[in-house]
Design a protein around this motif. Structure first.
Motif, PDB file in Angstrom:
ATOM      1  N   PRO A  70       0.833  -1.200   0.000  1.00 37.75           N
ATOM      2  CA  PRO A  70       0.000   0.000   0.000  1.00 37.75           C
ATOM      3  C   PRO A  70       0.874   1.260   0.000  1.00 37.75           C
ATOM      4  N   GLY A  71       0.614   2.144  -0.938  1.00 39.01           N
ATOM      5  CA  GLY A  71       1.359   3.390  -1.038  1.00 39.01           C
ATOM      6  C   GLY A  71       2.484   3.386  -2.043  1.00 39.01           C
ATOM      7  N   VAL A  72       2.923   2.196  -2.476  1.00 42.85           N
ATOM      8  CA  VAL A  72       4.004   2.102  -3.468  1.00 42.85           C
ATOM      9  C   VAL A  72       3.697   0.963  -4.432  1.00 42.85           C
ATOM     10  N   ARG A  73       3.517   1.333  -5.692  1.00 50.28           N
ATOM     11  CA  ARG A  73       3.355   0.317  -6.737  1.00 50.28           C
ATOM     12  C   ARG A  73       4.741  -0.019  -7.273  1.00 50.28           C
ATOM     13  N   VAL A  74       5.054  -1.294  -7.338  1.00 41.10           N
ATOM     14  CA  VAL A  74       6.348  -1.732  -7.856  1.00 41.10           C
ATOM     15  C   VAL A  74       6.153  -2.230  -9.280  1.00 41.10           C
ATOM     16  N   GLU A  75       6.972  -1.714 -10.178  1.00 38.97           N
ATOM     17  CA  GLU A  75       6.976  -2.135 -11.580  1.00 38.97           C
ATOM     18  C   GLU A  75       8.290  -2.857 -11.837  1.00 38.97           C
ATOM     19  N   ALA A  76       8.225  -4.137 -12.172  1.00 36.88           N
ATOM     20  CA  ALA A  76       9.420  -4.904 -12.502  1.00 36.88           C
ATOM     21  C   ALA A  76       9.684  -4.743 -13.996  1.00 36.88           C
ATOM     22  N   ALA A  77      10.787  -4.123 -14.323  1.00 30.45           N
ATOM     23  CA  ALA A  77      11.136  -3.902 -15.731  1.00 30.45           C
ATOM     24  C   ALA A  77      11.521  -5.230 -16.365  1.00 30.45           C
ATOM     25  N   PRO A  78      10.913  -5.568 -17.505  1.00 35.24           N
ATOM     26  CA  PRO A  78      11.277  -6.818 -18.166  1.00 35.24           C
ATOM     27  C   PRO A  78      12.685  -6.773 -18.751  1.00 35.24           C
ATOM     28  N   GLY A  79      13.179  -5.584 -19.015  1.00 37.74           N
ATOM     29  CA  GLY A  79      14.524  -5.389 -19.546  1.00 37.74           C
ATOM     30  C   GLY A  79      15.167  -4.231 -18.794  1.00 37.74           C
ATOM     31  N   GLY A 129      15.523  -0.950 -16.820  1.00 39.63           N
ATOM     32  CA  GLY A 129      14.711  -0.122 -15.932  1.00 39.63           C
ATOM     33  C   GLY A 129      14.516   1.271 -16.497  1.00 39.63           C
ATOM     34  N   ASP A 130      15.558   1.815 -17.114  1.00 37.99           N
ATOM     35  CA  ASP A 130      15.451   3.161 -17.704  1.00 37.99           C
ATOM     36  C   ASP A 130      14.383   3.187 -18.785  1.00 37.99           C
ATOM     37  N   ASP A 131      14.367   2.178 -19.640  1.00 34.75           N
ATOM     38  CA  ASP A 131      13.362   2.133 -20.701  1.00 34.75           C
ATOM     39  C   ASP A 131      11.954   2.039 -20.118  1.00 34.75           C
ATOM     40  N   ARG A 132      11.780   1.269 -19.058  1.00 37.60           N
ATOM     41  CA  ARG A 132      10.456   1.153 -18.424  1.00 37.60           C
ATOM     42  C   ARG A 132      10.033   2.485 -17.827  1.00 37.60           C
ATOM     43  N   ILE A 133      10.963   3.209 -17.234  1.00 35.88           N
ATOM     44  CA  ILE A 133      10.647   4.523 -16.667  1.00 35.88           C
ATOM     45  C   ILE A 133      10.194   5.472 -17.767  1.00 35.88           C
ATOM     46  N   VAL A 134      10.899   5.479 -18.885  1.00 40.52           N
ATOM     47  CA  VAL A 134      10.518   6.336 -20.009  1.00 40.52           C
ATOM     48  C   VAL A 134       9.120   5.956 -20.500  1.00 40.52           C
ATOM     49  N   GLU A 135       8.823   4.671 -20.585  1.00 41.50           N
ATOM     50  CA  GLU A 135       7.490   4.219 -21.001  1.00 41.50           C
ATOM     51  C   GLU A 135       6.410   4.732 -20.045  1.00 41.50           C
ATOM     52  N   LEU A 136       6.670   4.650 -18.740  1.00 42.34           N
ATOM     53  CA  LEU A 136       5.698   5.117 -17.757  1.00 42.34           C
ATOM     54  C   LEU A 136       5.465   6.618 -17.876  1.00 42.34           C
TER      55      LEU A 136
END
Length: 130
Positions: free
Chosen positions: A75-84, A86-93
């Motif tokens: 609760p309060g923090v959603r965790v996103e596990a980058a499939p590759g 992490g920087d690319d996932r952050i840019v996508e978000l």
């Protein structure tokens, strides 16, 4: 008191995206011996303390990669596990959340440039509770 039916929806809270690997790696506390545990401790600090200095509501997303991919949301923090990357996932978000305020926490210069080009604010790892 109820809102009129034609009232605009309230603005979405500030989206705070935390570069987990970068923030964890910014503190020489032995994180390299247990990357998943270090990411869990960061997640728990964020859930407990939020983002110091911010009084408005925030939505916190912690992006993890590599050995920390097993970290789960709380609760309060959603965790996103980058499939590759992490920087690319952050840019996508960031790209997927146009129309709202976004803040990316990282010290990575290239990532800072990429998300700033998409209109996000950036801040360094010291922004996160230590």
């Amino acid at each position: 008191m109820t809102e009129p039916l034609d009232a605009p929806p309230p603005p979405a809270p500030l989206l705070v995206i935390v570069d987990g690997a970068n923030v964890v790696g910014s503190r020489p506390d032995g994180w390299w011996r247990d990357r998943e545990g270090a990411a869990e401790r960061l997640r728990d600090r964020l859930a407990d303390q939020g983002l110091p200095g911010r009084t408005e509501p925030v939505e916190i997303v912690l992006v993890v990669e590599g050995a920390a991919r097993g970290v789960t949301s709380v609760p309060g923090v959603r965790v996103e596990a980058a499939p590759g990357s992490g920087d690319d996932r952050i840019v996508e978000l960031v790209a997927a959340s146009t129309g709202r305020a976004r803040l990316v926490i990282t010290a990575d210069r290239e990532l800072r440039r990429r998300v700033a080009e998409l209109g996000a604010e950036v801040a360094g790892p010291r922004t996160v509770p230590g």
